[in-house]
Design an enzyme around this catalytic site. Structure first.
Site, short mmCIF file in Angstrom:
data_model
loop_
_atom_site.label_atom_id
_atom_site.label_comp_id
_atom_site.label_asym_id
_atom_site.label_seq_id
_atom_site.Cartn_x
_atom_site.Cartn_y
_atom_site.Cartn_z
CB CYS A 15 -0.97 0.03 1.06
SG CYS A 15 -2.19 -1.44 1.33
CB CYS A 344 -8.47 -2.31 -14.17
SG CYS A 344 -7.71 -3.48 -15.53
#
Length: 386
Positions: A15, A344
């Site tokens: 992340c 995407c």
């Protein structure tokens, strides 16, 4: 912004935007999207606010590398420093996943599933893949093994595992024999009678299957499909194609909305995966949609070769590479009145939209399917120019 011990200790850097305030994350993604559309005519474009994701516990799937020892397995990742990092407490997963992982660690020891060691090329258990249906909270568990040798040991302990975790309704073994960083192999062995998980988005049943793509952020995915419904439900559409349809999420949502005014609306869905098509047919049957034809074909080849009457709406939801120049030029020539493009990868989407010169982008919205990273999904509505 959320706090993560694994990120702070530099054990897991997946992340990469986790220290960035969430409004700024969205702003940076919107800026990136606008850059990809800069060469298009946006004079009639309605730009909707980004759809926000929950910041924690939003994933319905965990892909866990298995390392450590059989008595003390580690479920998580092996990072760039070759460290095994336990991520059973990862903030991205639902809280109750941690309890499931604890039971699975015990099961690994009881079944004698030796974790695979990449450096030594020894061991059997490579990955554990866990997926949950938000609709009924059933779980799919997949053991990725190097060979079939340990399947009898899994079967021996399976009843005890299901007694502890009755929500485990789909259990499989995937065989991945290669000494390479490949998640799964071609062979899937079912250990349960049930072979799919049922999910529901907007009262539309969808089915999650092993080795199949399914969105990992249910909250955002449900809104993505609902938005597609809203954008097209009042348009004059009697037939639609859903190319790269997967398990039929977009096509079924749109056909269901259109069928309220036109029960004879015709849906054709094309996807190369036979198991995805099987799941899509099951969904269509449960929806009560009759005039539906799902086929296992290459989407681009189908569109280029099919000679039937052109549809009023074409939905494309391609992989990251986009639809490509050849298919875009064909759609220009066929020229259906409306198109929905879901992506995407905004970079390939921008290139495809530039090729679709007979269309104008009228609506667009960013869906933050992957918070704390640079990735996102986009939905656009295109209308044929006069």
């Amino acid at each position: 912004m959320i706090y993560c011990d694994h990120y702070q200790s530099q054990q897991c850097q997946s992340c990469q935007w986790i220290e960035t305030d969430y409004p700024l994350q969205l702003q940076q993604k919107e800026t990136h999207l606008k850059q990809q559309l800069a060469k298009l005519d946006l004079s009639q474009l309605a730009w909707f606010e980004p759809f926000r994701s929950p910041l924690t516990a939003f994933r319905n799937k965990a892909k866990m590398v298995v390392s450590g020892a059989v008595e003390r397995p580690i479920l998580g990742i092996v990072n760039e420093q070759n460290q095994a990092v336990d991520l059973t407490d990862c903030e991205l997963y639902p809280r109750h996943f941690a309890e499931v992982f604890l039971v699975l660690k015990d099961f690994i020891g009881r079944a004698g599933l030796v974790p695979y060691n990449v450096a030594k090329q020894k061991g059997e258990l490579k990955f554990i893949l866990l997926t949950e249906s938000r609709y009924n909270h059933e779980l799919m568990l997949r053991f990725v093994l190097r060979s079939e040798n340990k399947i009898p040991l899994i079967q021996r302990e399976l009843a005890k595992l299901q007694a502890k975790l009755p929500q485990l309704t789909v259990i499989t073994v995937n065989i991945q024999p290669q000494h390479a960083a490949i998640l799964e192999g071609e062979k899937e062995i079912f250990l349960t009678k049930q072979q799919v998980l049922e999910e529901q988005f907007n009262q539309i049943p969808l089915f999650i299957r092993p080795q199949g793509f399914f969105q990992t952020n249910p909250t955002v995915a449900e809104s993505l499909y609902a938005t597609a419904q809203q954008w097209i439900k009042d348009l004059p559409i009697d037939s639609l194609w859903d190319l790269f349809c997967g398990v039929g999420g977009f096509g079924l949502h749109c056909a269901k909305a259109l069928s309220e005014k036109n029960p004879d609306v015709k849906l054709t869905g094309i996807e190369i995966s036979p198991s995805a098509i099987q799941a899509a047919k099951k969904s269509a049957e449960k929806c009560g949609l009759k005039n539906v034809n799902f086929q296992s074909l290459d989407a681009a080849n189908f569109a280029l070769k099919d000679q039937q009457a052109k549809p009023d709406l074409v939905i494309v939801n391609p992989p990251r590479r986009g639809i490509g120049k050849v298919l875009a030029q064909f759609l220009n020539q066929m020229c259906p009145p409306f198109m929905l493009y879901s992506s995407c990868n905004a970079v390939s989407m921008g290139k495809d939209l530039a090729e679709l010169s007979h269309y104008q982008l009228r609506k667009i919205q960013l869906f933050d399917m992957f918070p704390h990273t640079s990735h996102y999904e986009v939905l656009g509505l295109l209308i044929r120019q006069n």
